[in-house]
Design a protein around this motif. Sequence first.
Motif, PDB file in Angstrom:
ATOM      1  N   TYR A   1      -5.412  -8.615   0.339  1.00  8.92           N
ATOM      2  CA  TYR A   1      -4.313  -8.559   1.312  1.00  8.92           C
ATOM      3  C   TYR A   1      -4.821  -8.679   2.742  1.00  8.92           C
ATOM      4  CZ  TYR A   1      -1.987  -6.873  -2.816  1.00  8.92           C
ATOM      5  OH  TYR A   1      -1.491  -6.764  -4.091  1.00  8.92           O
TER       6      TYR A   1
ATOM      7  N   ASP B   1      -3.633  -3.977   6.154  1.00  9.65           N
ATOM      8  CA  ASP B   1      -2.211  -3.920   6.525  1.00  9.65           C
ATOM      9  C   ASP B   1      -1.977  -4.268   7.999  1.00  9.65           C
ATOM     10  OD1 ASP B   1      -3.598  -1.502   6.860  1.00  9.65           O
ATOM     11  OD2 ASP B   1      -1.795  -0.265   6.738  1.00  9.65           O
TER      12      ASP B   1
ATOM     13  N   PHE C   1       0.814  -1.225   0.000  1.00 12.85           N
ATOM     14  CA  PHE C   1       0.000   0.000   0.000  1.00 12.85           C
ATOM     15  C   PHE C   1       0.848   1.276   0.000  1.00 12.85           C
ATOM     16  CE2 PHE C   1      -2.565  -3.155   2.504  1.00 12.85           C
ATOM     17  CZ  PHE C   1      -3.395  -3.497   1.442  1.00 12.85           C
TER      18      PHE C   1
ATOM     19  N   GLU D   1      -8.559  -3.985  -1.732  1.00  9.39           N
ATOM     20  CA  GLU D   1      -7.557  -4.285  -0.709  1.00  9.39           C
ATOM     21  C   GLU D   1      -7.808  -5.623  -0.020  1.00  9.39           C
ATOM     22  OE1 GLU D   1      -7.299  -1.047   1.979  1.00  9.39           O
ATOM     23  OE2 GLU D   1      -6.320   0.240   0.511  1.00  9.39           O
TER      24      GLU D   1
END
Length: 321
Positions: free
Chosen positions: A138, A75, A19, A135
């Motif tokens: 991930y 993340d 990212f 996203e």
Amino acid sequence: MSKLTTTKDVFKITLPTPFAVGDVNVYIVKGDSLTLIDAGAKTEEAWHSFNEQLAVLGYKPSDIEQILITHHHPDHVGLLDYFSKEIPIIGHPKNQPWISQDKQFFEDNEPFYKELFIQLGLDPAFVALIDMDEELEYSCRRSLTTMVQDGDFIDGMPGFKVLETPGHAQSHIVLYREEDGMLIAGDTLLAKISPNPLLEPPQFGEIARPRPLIQYNNSLKRLLTLDISKVVTGHGDDILNPHELIKERFVSQKERAYYVLQMIKENPMTAFEVCTKLFPKVYLKQPLFTVSETVGQLDFLEEIGEIKIEVVNGQHIYHAN
Ligand SMILES: [Zn+2]
């Protein structure tokens, strides 16, 4: 390699992410249990790096006894998928639909986003750029085993108390240890950047959408009431002067809001129009982040009575008061 030993019992591990934010920090806390705080994005590279740095600390992944997540963003949770199915996962209940990728939850939110995008005046071509699922590859598919909320203490981590700090994410918590003023802050306070007040749908029977920037400011105000000696963060360096930094953050947020107010005084407009003027270079590249930031400033101006909304064909047009 591990960048530094953060403190006597909290150890920082810095992992790559795919990212724009760059690396993410996760932490090993040695208490009565060996706890991992946050888990990095789900990439082979991050997992490899995690294993290497963990080995330097003298551990392997199976030594970790529990994992606590500060919030649900990919993340911070993606690597959960690499851990055994038995490991306890601790977090705020609002993480659950995101980290389990609950299909029903995402489907239920579609009408909300559709209506929101009309209200904000988003151009359909721009809406097409917003990929909510982008996203998720991930992220993880896991479930919380222990739900915590404001005021709770964490088993195995003596002294650390949970504080809810919604704003950047509705699920966000931080851990504060009064004894030495240590704060494990996730993305609530970062040394170099102000975290994005991401738009999220209403949850758990709430009707209106959250106003993330207003929540975020309140979360920061709460941190100002605490005696904090050191903040370890989700991205970048530790923070040793949190109160000073928070006050600076308030000043720059207000400056941005008044810049937006000036635009609206000259010309009433939709949130999308404000967004294109506020972020002319990046709004196409980071549609959700820039729109969220814009809406945050508009919510703030509305809250302090500087602007009002006129609804025209479902669109919200912002006017100065
Ligand atoms: Zn985040």
